[in-house]
Design a protein around this motif. Structure first.
Motif: not given
Length: 170
Positions: A58-87
């Protein structure tokens, strides 16, 4: 065979909770930085790692492109990311989000995290896609989305998607 399933306690009644976006209090140089908790189950046999992509078409009309918010590679042994896992979770490898663009103005290091919803015009839909992969990806923090897609090509065993809306005003 059960399909990969992705859920988040950070999305209620179809809406991303306000604290995970621009209306929240957690910020990294002005970018909403408190990442949502995510959980998944029914990983296919042979899964060696996961990749997560959060985007806003939905960012395309405003920015001209799809906005990327998060990309991550996660190890196999995880089955969840806790709140604030990014930091807080040092086991995940994170790519650059669109806050690195001229519209966001962050450094590559600061943009290599979750960058929460901040729709400037109206309510937007945010798509979270989790990919189960048959290999570990050889990418480092600060990778770009196109590099992730190239690395995943031919290695996706299954994928799961959820969509959360975020309001631009309280």
């Amino acid at each position: 065979m059960k399909k990969l399933e992705l859920i988040s306690k950070g999305i209620e009644n179809g809406y991303i909770l306000e604290k995970y976006g621009v209306h929240g209090t957690e910020k990294l140089n002005g970018m909403p930085s408190l990442s949502l908790p995510l959980e998944w189950k029914n990983a296919p046999e042979g899964t060696k790692s996961y990749a997560l992509v959060m985007i806003d078409h939905d960012a395309i009309p405003v920015t001209g492109f799809t906005w990327i918010h998060w990309t991550a590679i996660i190890p196999r042994d995880l089955n969840k990311l806790e709140e604030n896992a990014s930091l807080e979770n040092k086991d995940i490898i994170q790519g650059v989000n669109s806050w690195i663009s001229s519209m966001g103005g962050l450094s590559k290091a600061d943009a290599s995290h979750f960058g929460g919803p901040a729709p400037p015009d109206k309510e937007h839909d945010y798509t979270f896609t989790l990919y189960a992969l048959d290999k570990e990806l050889d990418l480092e923090n600060g990778f770009y989305l196109n590099e992730l897609y190239k690395a995943m090509e031919g290695h996706i065993l299954d994928e799961a998607t959820i969509i959360g809306k975020y309001k631009n005003i309280k």
